[in-house]
Design a protein around this motif. Structure first.
Motif, PDB file in Angstrom:
ATOM      1  N   PHE A   8       0.815  -1.228   0.000  1.00 36.83           N
ATOM      2  CA  PHE A   8       0.000   0.000   0.000  1.00 36.83           C
ATOM      3  C   PHE A   8       0.844   1.273   0.000  1.00 36.83           C
ATOM      4  O   PHE A   8       1.766   1.421   0.803  1.00 36.83           O
ATOM      5  N   CYS A   9       0.484   2.195  -0.883  1.00 42.63           N
ATOM      6  CA  CYS A   9       1.067   3.541  -0.815  1.00 42.63           C
ATOM      7  C   CYS A   9       0.267   4.335   0.216  1.00 42.63           C
ATOM      8  O   CYS A   9      -0.784   3.871   0.692  1.00 42.63           O
ATOM      9  N   PHE A  10       0.749   5.519   0.507  1.00 44.76           N
ATOM     10  CA  PHE A  10       0.104   6.377   1.515  1.00 44.76           C
ATOM     11  C   PHE A  10      -1.389   6.580   1.221  1.00 44.76           C
ATOM     12  O   PHE A  10      -2.241   6.436   2.102  1.00 44.76           O
ATOM     13  N   GLY A  11      -1.702   6.899  -0.053  1.00 43.52           N
ATOM     14  CA  GLY A  11      -3.078   7.247  -0.411  1.00 43.52           C
ATOM     15  C   GLY A  11      -4.023   6.064  -0.312  1.00 43.52           C
ATOM     16  O   GLY A  11      -5.165   6.201   0.151  1.00 43.52           O
ATOM     17  N   VAL A  12      -3.562   4.891  -0.737  1.00 41.89           N
ATOM     18  CA  VAL A  12      -4.421   3.701  -0.678  1.00 41.89           C
ATOM     19  C   VAL A  12      -4.614   3.280   0.777  1.00 41.89           C
ATOM     20  O   VAL A  12      -5.722   2.956   1.209  1.00 41.89           O
ATOM     21  N   ARG A  13      -3.537   3.331   1.567  1.00 35.12           N
ATOM     22  CA  ARG A  13      -3.645   2.958   2.992  1.00 35.12           C
ATOM     23  C   ARG A  13      -4.656   3.876   3.690  1.00 35.12           C
ATOM     24  O   ARG A  13      -5.510   3.430   4.460  1.00 35.12           O
ATOM     25  N   THR A  91     -10.420  10.225  -1.433  1.00 32.05           N
ATOM     26  CA  THR A  91      -9.516  10.762  -2.472  1.00 32.05           C
ATOM     27  C   THR A  91      -8.150  11.062  -1.866  1.00 32.05           C
ATOM     28  O   THR A  91      -8.052  11.753  -0.848  1.00 32.05           O
ATOM     29  N   CYS A  92      -7.109  10.557  -2.505  1.00 30.25           N
ATOM     30  CA  CYS A  92      -5.744  10.806  -2.019  1.00 30.25           C
ATOM     31  C   CYS A  92      -5.455  12.309  -2.102  1.00 30.25           C
ATOM     32  O   CYS A  92      -5.747  12.945  -3.117  1.00 30.25           O
ATOM     33  N   PRO A  93      -4.859  12.894  -1.068  1.00 27.41           N
ATOM     34  CA  PRO A  93      -4.553  14.329  -1.102  1.00 27.41           C
ATOM     35  C   PRO A  93      -3.685  14.727  -2.306  1.00 27.41           C
ATOM     36  O   PRO A  93      -3.813  15.838  -2.824  1.00 27.41           O
ATOM     37  N   PHE A  94      -2.822  13.820  -2.773  1.00 26.68           N
ATOM     38  CA  PHE A  94      -1.983  14.153  -3.945  1.00 26.68           C
ATOM     39  C   PHE A  94      -2.841  14.233  -5.214  1.00 26.68           C
ATOM     40  O   PHE A  94      -2.575  15.013  -6.120  1.00 26.68           O
ATOM     41  N   VAL A  95      -3.874  13.379  -5.273  1.00 26.66           N
ATOM     42  CA  VAL A  95      -4.797  13.408  -6.415  1.00 26.66           C
ATOM     43  C   VAL A  95      -5.629  14.691  -6.357  1.00 26.66           C
ATOM     44  O   VAL A  95      -5.819  15.379  -7.371  1.00 26.66           O
ATOM     45  N   GLN A 158      -0.959  12.886 -14.354  1.00 27.98           N
ATOM     46  CA  GLN A 158      -1.528  11.825 -13.514  1.00 27.98           C
ATOM     47  C   GLN A 158      -0.445  11.496 -12.475  1.00 27.98           C
ATOM     48  O   GLN A 158       0.755  11.455 -12.808  1.00 27.98           O
ATOM     49  N   THR A 159      -0.846  11.257 -11.238  1.00 25.27           N
ATOM     50  CA  THR A 159       0.141  11.147 -10.152  1.00 25.27           C
ATOM     51  C   THR A 159       1.136   9.996 -10.330  1.00 25.27           C
ATOM     52  O   THR A 159       2.221  10.032  -9.762  1.00 25.27           O
ATOM     53  N   THR A 160       0.752   8.981 -11.114  1.00 23.82           N
ATOM     54  CA  THR A 160       1.616   7.801 -11.241  1.00 23.82           C
ATOM     55  C   THR A 160       2.545   7.859 -12.465  1.00 23.82           C
ATOM     56  O   THR A 160       3.218   6.886 -12.772  1.00 23.82           O
ATOM     57  N   ILE A 186       3.260  14.680 -10.014  1.00 27.54           N
ATOM     58  CA  ILE A 186       3.615  13.250  -9.905  1.00 27.54           C
ATOM     59  C   ILE A 186       3.921  12.921  -8.436  1.00 27.54           C
ATOM     60  O   ILE A 186       4.599  13.688  -7.748  1.00 27.54           O
ATOM     61  N   CYS A 187       3.395  11.784  -7.992  1.00 27.74           N
ATOM     62  CA  CYS A 187       3.662  11.336  -6.626  1.00 27.74           C
ATOM     63  C   CYS A 187       4.772  10.297  -6.710  1.00 27.74           C
ATOM     64  O   CYS A 187       4.798   9.493  -7.630  1.00 27.74           O
ATOM     65  N   GLY A 188       5.681  10.299  -5.760  1.00 22.78           N
ATOM     66  CA  GLY A 188       6.860   9.418  -5.850  1.00 22.78           C
ATOM     67  C   GLY A 188       6.590   7.958  -5.537  1.00 22.78           C
ATOM     68  O   GLY A 188       7.467   7.125  -5.729  1.00 22.78           O
ATOM     69  N   ALA A 189       5.363   7.613  -5.086  1.00 20.10           N
ATOM     70  CA  ALA A 189       5.114   6.246  -4.596  1.00 20.10           C
ATOM     71  C   ALA A 189       5.351   5.198  -5.680  1.00 20.10           C
ATOM     72  O   ALA A 189       5.930   4.142  -5.418  1.00 20.10           O
ATOM     73  N   THR A 190       4.923   5.485  -6.896  1.00 22.19           N
ATOM     74  CA  THR A 190       5.038   4.498  -7.964  1.00 22.19           C
ATOM     75  C   THR A 190       6.507   4.289  -8.351  1.00 22.19           C
ATOM     76  O   THR A 190       6.991   3.158  -8.417  1.00 22.19           O
TER      77      THR A 190
HETATM   78  S1  SF4 Z   1      -1.180   9.748  -5.579  1.00 24.70           S
HETATM   79 FE1  SF4 Z   1       0.481   8.466  -4.848  1.00 24.70          FE
HETATM   80  S2  SF4 Z   1       0.023   8.099  -2.684  1.00 24.70           S
HETATM   81 FE2  SF4 Z   1      -1.853   8.853  -3.660  1.00 24.70          FE
HETATM   82  S3  SF4 Z   1      -2.983   7.010  -4.249  1.00 24.70           S
HETATM   83 FE3  SF4 Z   1      -1.784   7.651  -6.030  1.00 24.70          FE
HETATM   84  S4  SF4 Z   1       0.154   6.494  -5.871  1.00 24.70           S
HETATM   85 FE4  SF4 Z   1      -0.866   6.394  -3.862  1.00 24.70          FE
END
Ligand code: SF4
Length: 286
Positions: A8-13, A91-95, A158-160, A186-190
């Motif tokens: 799990f990334c931050f947003g999914v968790r 909704t993920c804050p990064f999205v 798109q964040t990924t 872009i979010c660094g999780a991917t």
């Molecule tokens: S933006 Fe990043 S942290 Fe948020 S759900 Fe997408 S991959 Fe996960």
């Protein structure tokens, strides 16, 4: 050995934990679309009272509705509010930030370009929230534009997406735009998970990738691992572990997509540990 980060990334968790809290409080929660691309986690959530629906028109009046980490277009939120639904917004804050930046650009008169997959719910949520001109640019196609010149262009991603792809798009558009504004959303999780599996692949005899067959980010991890030449086994759960696959391998690496829950990773880890200590056929003891 584990690829870190994994699972799990931050947003999914964050989203799944707010869904679990809602299920605990209300007993039944409707989700707009599948909240996570993992069949085992979906089964678990359904057993707690999750009901998946395709759109707001399927939501019975006065019910509890969960919005997944990818977010939804503004008009969908409005129609949910009108039904009097209790909204649990995962909704993920990064999205949300990517959506806000795109709306800001549109309000200020920019043609909004979104780097991403046009069929992905996150991209649809952004593009359908914008009142004004918007272009979705696919990362898998060459950046060719029919227009001779653009006036004002604003880019979000798109964040990924990959940073390198965004840089290429910016460079390509900068040759045509009189004014260009870029928000790196872009979010660094991917990329962190992709970098981790690439590093791990060089240090082990084989890699097990854990995640749903319907998970694009897990598919990408498996692809990266396969491309390194390291034997790779992509499984959804412990039932798919193949004894013969372990033959001749002393060190195994484990990676998991951003939609793979911790409990599933732990179950597979325990299964591997017990097979190894029992000296089961096909497992190479050190
Ligand atoms: S933006 Fe990043 S942290 Fe948020 S759900 Fe997408 S991959 Fe996960």
């Amino acid at each position: 050995m584990f690829a870190e980060p994994k699972g799990f990334c931050f947003g999914v968790r964050r989203a799944i934990s707010s869904l679990e809290e809602a299920l605990d409080s209300y007993g039944r929660v409707f989700a707009l679309g599948s909240p996570i691309h993992n069949p085992q986690e979906i089964e678990r959530l359904k057993s707690l009272g999750l009901v998946i629906i395709d759109g707001p028109e399927e939501l019975p009046t006065g019910e509890v509705v969960f919005i997944r980490a990818h977010g939804v277009p503004e008009r969908v939120l409005e129609s949910l509010r009108k039904t009097g639904a209790v909204i649990i917004d995962g909704t993920c804050p990064f999205v949300s930030k990517a959506q806000e930046k795109a709306l800001t650009l549109a309000r200020e008169g920019y043609l909004v370009m979104i780097l991403g997959d046009k069929d992905h719910p996150e991209v649809q949520a952004i593009s359908q929230s914008i009142k004004g001109p918007v272009i979705v640019v696919s990362p898998s196609e060459p950046f060719r534009f029919h227009e001779e010149k653009f006036d004002k262009v604003g880019i979000v991603a798109q964040t990924t997406q990959q940073k390198g792809t965004l840089s290429k798009l910016v460079s390509s558009v900068s040759e045509k735009a009189a004014e260009l504004r870029v928000f790196n959303t872009i979010c660094g999780a991917t990329s962190a998970r992709q970098g981790a599996i690439a590093r791990l692949a060089g240090a082990v005899d084989g890699i097990i990738v854990i995640g749903g067959r319907n998970s694009a980010n897990t598919a990408k991890l498996a692809e990266i691992s396969i491309n390194t030449g390291t034997p790779t086994l992509w499984i959804e759960d412990q039932e798919e572990l193949e004894r013969g696959w372990f033959q001749g391998k002393k060190t195994i690496g484990i990676a998991a997509g951003a939609s793979t829950p911790d409990w599933l990773i732990r179950t597979i880890e325990r299964r591997l540990a017990s097979a190894k200590s029992a000296g089961e056929d096909g497992w190479e003891n050190d």
